[in-house]
Design a protein around this motif. Structure first.
Motif, PDB file in Angstrom:
ATOM      1  N   UNK A 184     -54.122 -44.603   0.419  1.00 46.28           N
ATOM      2  CA  UNK A 184     -54.941 -45.004  -0.718  1.00 46.28           C
ATOM      3  C   UNK A 184     -54.125 -45.663  -1.822  1.00 46.28           C
ATOM      4  N   UNK A 185     -52.836 -45.373  -1.873  1.00 44.24           N
ATOM      5  CA  UNK A 185     -51.969 -45.955  -2.894  1.00 44.24           C
ATOM      6  C   UNK A 185     -51.187 -47.171  -2.397  1.00 44.24           C
ATOM      7  N   UNK A 186     -51.358 -47.521  -1.124  1.00 39.53           N
ATOM      8  CA  UNK A 186     -50.520 -48.565  -0.529  1.00 39.53           C
ATOM      9  C   UNK A 186     -50.773 -49.953  -1.106  1.00 39.53           C
ATOM     10  N   UNK A 187     -51.973 -50.214  -1.578  1.00 38.51           N
ATOM     11  CA  UNK A 187     -52.312 -51.573  -2.017  1.00 38.51           C
ATOM     12  C   UNK A 187     -53.539 -51.533  -2.909  1.00 38.51           C
ATOM     13  N   UNK A 228     -63.397 -46.061  -5.073  1.00 33.75           N
ATOM     14  CA  UNK A 228     -63.442 -45.665  -3.659  1.00 33.75           C
ATOM     15  C   UNK A 228     -62.293 -44.736  -3.295  1.00 33.75           C
ATOM     16  N   UNK A 229     -61.121 -44.973  -3.871  1.00 35.24           N
ATOM     17  CA  UNK A 229     -59.949 -44.145  -3.569  1.00 35.24           C
ATOM     18  C   UNK A 229     -60.136 -42.723  -4.089  1.00 35.24           C
ATOM     19  N   UNK A 230     -60.691 -42.603  -5.311  1.00 35.41           N
ATOM     20  CA  UNK A 230     -60.890 -41.282  -5.901  1.00 35.41           C
ATOM     21  C   UNK A 230     -61.912 -40.476  -5.110  1.00 35.41           C
ATOM     22  N   UNK A 257     -43.770 -37.579  -8.601  1.00 35.26           N
ATOM     23  CA  UNK A 257     -45.143 -38.088  -8.592  1.00 35.26           C
ATOM     24  C   UNK A 257     -45.176 -39.610  -8.552  1.00 35.26           C
ATOM     25  N   UNK A 258     -44.482 -40.257  -9.488  1.00 36.26           N
ATOM     26  CA  UNK A 258     -44.483 -41.723  -9.517  1.00 36.26           C
ATOM     27  C   UNK A 258     -43.698 -42.309  -8.346  1.00 36.26           C
ATOM     28  N   UNK A 259     -42.552 -41.743  -7.949  1.00 40.35           N
ATOM     29  CA  UNK A 259     -41.899 -42.235  -6.739  1.00 40.35           C
ATOM     30  C   UNK A 259     -42.789 -42.174  -5.496  1.00 40.35           C
ATOM     31  N   UNK A 260     -43.669 -41.180  -5.390  1.00 33.20           N
ATOM     32  CA  UNK A 260     -44.608 -41.139  -4.265  1.00 33.20           C
ATOM     33  C   UNK A 260     -45.508 -42.375  -4.279  1.00 33.20           C
ATOM     34  N   UNK A 261     -45.931 -42.781  -5.470  1.00 34.77           N
ATOM     35  CA  UNK A 261     -46.716 -43.997  -5.632  1.00 34.77           C
ATOM     36  C   UNK A 261     -45.912 -45.188  -5.110  1.00 34.77           C
ATOM     37  N   UNK A 262     -44.632 -45.242  -5.473  1.00 33.78           N
ATOM     38  CA  UNK A 262     -43.779 -46.355  -5.049  1.00 33.78           C
ATOM     39  C   UNK A 262     -43.566 -46.361  -3.538  1.00 33.78           C
ATOM     40  N   UNK A 263     -43.396 -45.177  -2.955  1.00 35.93           N
ATOM     41  CA  UNK A 263     -43.211 -45.065  -1.506  1.00 35.93           C
ATOM     42  C   UNK A 263     -44.396 -45.676  -0.769  1.00 35.93           C
ATOM     43  N   UNK A 264     -45.594 -45.489  -1.332  1.00 34.90           N
ATOM     44  CA  UNK A 264     -46.796 -46.068  -0.723  1.00 34.90           C
ATOM     45  C   UNK A 264     -46.938 -47.542  -1.058  1.00 34.90           C
ATOM     46  N   UNK A 265     -46.779 -47.883  -2.340  1.00 33.19           N
ATOM     47  CA  UNK A 265     -47.113 -49.226  -2.803  1.00 33.19           C
ATOM     48  C   UNK A 265     -46.112 -50.290  -2.347  1.00 33.19           C
ATOM     49  N   UNK A 325     -60.723 -42.415 -11.773  1.00 33.34           N
ATOM     50  CA  UNK A 325     -59.901 -43.271 -10.930  1.00 33.34           C
ATOM     51  C   UNK A 325     -59.008 -42.412 -10.045  1.00 33.34           C
ATOM     52  N   UNK A 326     -58.239 -43.035  -9.191  1.00 31.29           N
ATOM     53  CA  UNK A 326     -57.462 -42.300  -8.185  1.00 31.29           C
ATOM     54  C   UNK A 326     -56.453 -41.343  -8.823  1.00 31.29           C
ATOM     55  N   UNK A 327     -55.999 -41.651 -10.048  1.00 29.74           N
ATOM     56  CA  UNK A 327     -55.026 -40.781 -10.709  1.00 29.74           C
ATOM     57  C   UNK A 327     -55.624 -39.429 -11.082  1.00 29.74           C
ATOM     58  N   UNK A 328     -56.951 -39.353 -11.183  1.00 30.90           N
ATOM     59  CA  UNK A 328     -57.602 -38.119 -11.620  1.00 30.90           C
ATOM     60  C   UNK A 328     -57.285 -36.966 -10.676  1.00 30.90           C
ATOM     61  N   UNK A 329     -57.277 -37.233  -9.369  1.00 35.45           N
ATOM     62  CA  UNK A 329     -57.054 -36.168  -8.393  1.00 35.45           C
ATOM     63  C   UNK A 329     -55.665 -36.183  -7.756  1.00 35.45           C
ATOM     64  N   UNK A 330     -54.926 -37.289  -7.875  1.00 33.78           N
ATOM     65  CA  UNK A 330     -53.666 -37.393  -7.123  1.00 33.78           C
ATOM     66  C   UNK A 330     -52.623 -36.390  -7.608  1.00 33.78           C
ATOM     67  N   UNK A 331     -52.498 -36.192  -8.932  1.00 32.49           N
ATOM     68  CA  UNK A 331     -51.528 -35.214  -9.420  1.00 32.49           C
ATOM     69  C   UNK A 331     -51.845 -33.807  -8.952  1.00 32.49           C
ATOM     70  N   UNK A 332     -53.122 -33.465  -8.930  1.00 32.67           N
ATOM     71  CA  UNK A 332     -53.577 -32.160  -8.437  1.00 32.67           C
ATOM     72  C   UNK A 332     -53.194 -31.993  -6.969  1.00 32.67           C
ATOM     73  N   UNK A 333     -53.399 -33.046  -6.182  1.00 33.33           N
ATOM     74  CA  UNK A 333     -53.042 -33.011  -4.758  1.00 33.33           C
ATOM     75  C   UNK A 333     -51.539 -32.833  -4.587  1.00 33.33           C
ATOM     76  N   UNK A 334     -50.745 -33.608  -5.324  1.00 30.46           N
ATOM     77  CA  UNK A 334     -49.292 -33.516  -5.193  1.00 30.46           C
ATOM     78  C   UNK A 334     -48.793 -32.123  -5.580  1.00 30.46           C
ATOM     79  N   UNK A 335     -49.420 -31.532  -6.581  1.00 36.76           N
ATOM     80  CA  UNK A 335     -49.023 -30.176  -6.982  1.00 36.76           C
ATOM     81  C   UNK A 335     -49.304 -29.173  -5.870  1.00 36.76           C
TER      82      UNK A 335
END
Length: 454
Positions: A240-243, A339-341, A407-415, A388-398
């Motif tokens: 979901x964060x890839x593009x 859609x991602x959220x 958290x942000x490096x995970x975004x970079x790994x995908x994007x 938006x997708x950020x609403x749930x992503x931090x909760x998931x990562x935790x």
């Protein structure tokens, strides 16, 4: 002449005051000259600056009478609806590698093509000899995004042909960076944890038979263990964060920097710098901090009136960080839903059940629903607002036991998969350096000799 510290600080403060005065521009001039601040027009629609076939982001639909009205959010990768892509992987274990193939090459792979592609990524999933010791462990940083930039720029020196921007060479570099990014992030975190926090240093090698998501978890967790649901949810989050189109800040940075003809490592480092900002890739951490504040001050998480009162106070800049924002709510393009959220919320719920975090998940649901109502009423918004997708992503990562530093490096790994696709697209269709215009609104002045200046 050497200044004493007190004089130096006083003189520095004076320079700061000069800087504040010199940098101010009359805000009415932006309207007078019809400046598209943030490359957005007055109704929030992005200014068209390029064309792409890689992905499509849409939050509106056209009515039979020609009007554009808000709709459920839609995201397409190379023409495929993200819901169909995620749904098609429901009975398979992992899909991030397949999505990376799709973004880079424009088509879904056959089973044979995917197998070969996964093998190639596995071959690239290693760092140069002694890189971990000589680069990652030297001058470790407390910020993992800065470490990623340092590591990516240093990989230039290990490349036998770093300046070649032919598509074939850029693809080779892209595959190498996509495969190496998880190692750079996790190893940088372990090094930080050891040198700055005094913990034992654990460096675990990736396993060739595992997916990128599985390797992230086994390299990060101290015992190397993870559940299948954890790996599946992380894989979905990466997809979901890839593009997300060519207009988001970091991907637009990729286009801008690539248009100059610079090397791949410099382009990726620039995009990492963009993603680091809290208004972009760092937003999920801000959401998590906001929820910690809500959990502390809202005593009954099921009391909607108490939640509503606190969110209204948040919008009135009375509580939390006094910004007047409910973080994770709203998007530049999406209206009724992101859609991602929607997808990530479903997987967040599944993980919350496994992690015994259903009460916290309900709080997220309540804040999402009530926050939307509060914002639309209090701010009198001209278009609907959604999570938006950020609403749930931090909760998931935790719940996946990822530290906040990652958290942000995970975004970079995908994007980086999306960045790489856009870099290739820019180079393949480029020829013009991206250079927008800025209107000069200062005044022309006559030069004075130094001795004549008051």
């Amino acid at each position: 002449m050497t200044m004493d510290p007190e004089t130096r600080d006083r003189e520095l403060q004076q320079l700061i005051e000069y800087s504040r005065k010199s940098g101010k521009i009359d805000l009415t001039l932006y309207q007078e000259y019809d400046v598209k601040r943030g490359l957005r027009d007055s109704n929030g629609k992005g200014v068209l600056t390029g064309l792409t076939e890689i992905s499509d982001v849409d939050g509106f639909r056209n009515t039979p009478d020609g009007n554009r009205v808000p709709s459920e959010g839609r995201l397409y990768y190379q023409g495929y609806n993200i819901n169909d892509l995620i749904g098609g992987m429901r009975n398979r274990r992992f899909g991030f590698e397949e999505i990376t193939y799709l973004l880079l090459f424009g088509d879904l792979p056959t089973e044979e093509q995917l197998g070969k592609f996964v093998d190639i990524l596995s071959e690239f999933r290693s760092l140069p000899e002694e890189f971990t010791r000589d680069v990652i462990m030297k001058a470790p940083s407390t910020n993992m995004m800065n470490m990623l930039q340092k590591c990516v720029l240093t990989l230039y020196s290990y490349d036998d042909n770093p300046e070649d921007i032919s598509i074939s060479n850029v693809l080779r570099q892209a595959l190498g960076l996509i495969a190496k990014m998880p190692l750079l992030a996790v190893y940088s975190y372990h090094t930080h944890r050891h040198y700055h926090l005094g913990h034992n240093l654990i460096i675990r090698n990736p396993k060739p038979e595992l997916s990128l998501a599985e390797n992230l978890l086994q390299m990060l967790h101290p015992d190397g263990q993870y559940t299948q649901l954890e790996a599946k949810v992380l894989d979905i989050a990466l997809i979901l964060h890839a593009e997300h189109g060519g207009g988001n800040n970091s991907t637009f940075t990729t286009h801008v920097v690539s248009s100059t003809g610079t090397d791949t490592y410099s382009a990726v480092a620039a995009s990492l710098g963009s993603l680091k900002g809290p208004k972009h890739g760092g937003a999920n951490l801000k959401v998590l901090q906001m929820f910690e504040d809500i959990e502390e001050h809202v005593h009954n998480w099921d009391n909607e009136d108490e939640i509503r009162d606190y969110l209204n106070r948040m919008l009135d800049k009375e509580v939390f960080d006094h910004s007047g924002l409910i973080y994770g709510m709203g998007h530049a393009v999406y209206t009724l839903s992101d859609a991602r959220a929607v997808i990530l919320k479903d997987y967040a719920h599944r993980l919350a059940v496994e992690k015994d975090a259903e009460e916290e998940f309900r709080l997220y649901e309540n804040v999402e629903r009530i926050g939307r109502e509060c914002m639309e009423k209090k701010l009198r918004l001209v278009k609907p607002v959604c999570a938006n997708v950020d609403f749930y992503s931090g909760f998931v990562y935790s719940m996946l036991d990822f530290p906040r530093e990652l958290f942000t490096p995970l975004f970079a790994i995908a994007r980086i998969s999306g960045w790489s696709a856009h870099r290739i697209e820019e180079l393949d269709n480029g020829g013009k350096i991206i250079r927008p215009a800025y209107k000069y609104v200062g005044r022309h002045r006559h030069y004075k000799q130094l001795e004549d200046r008051a």
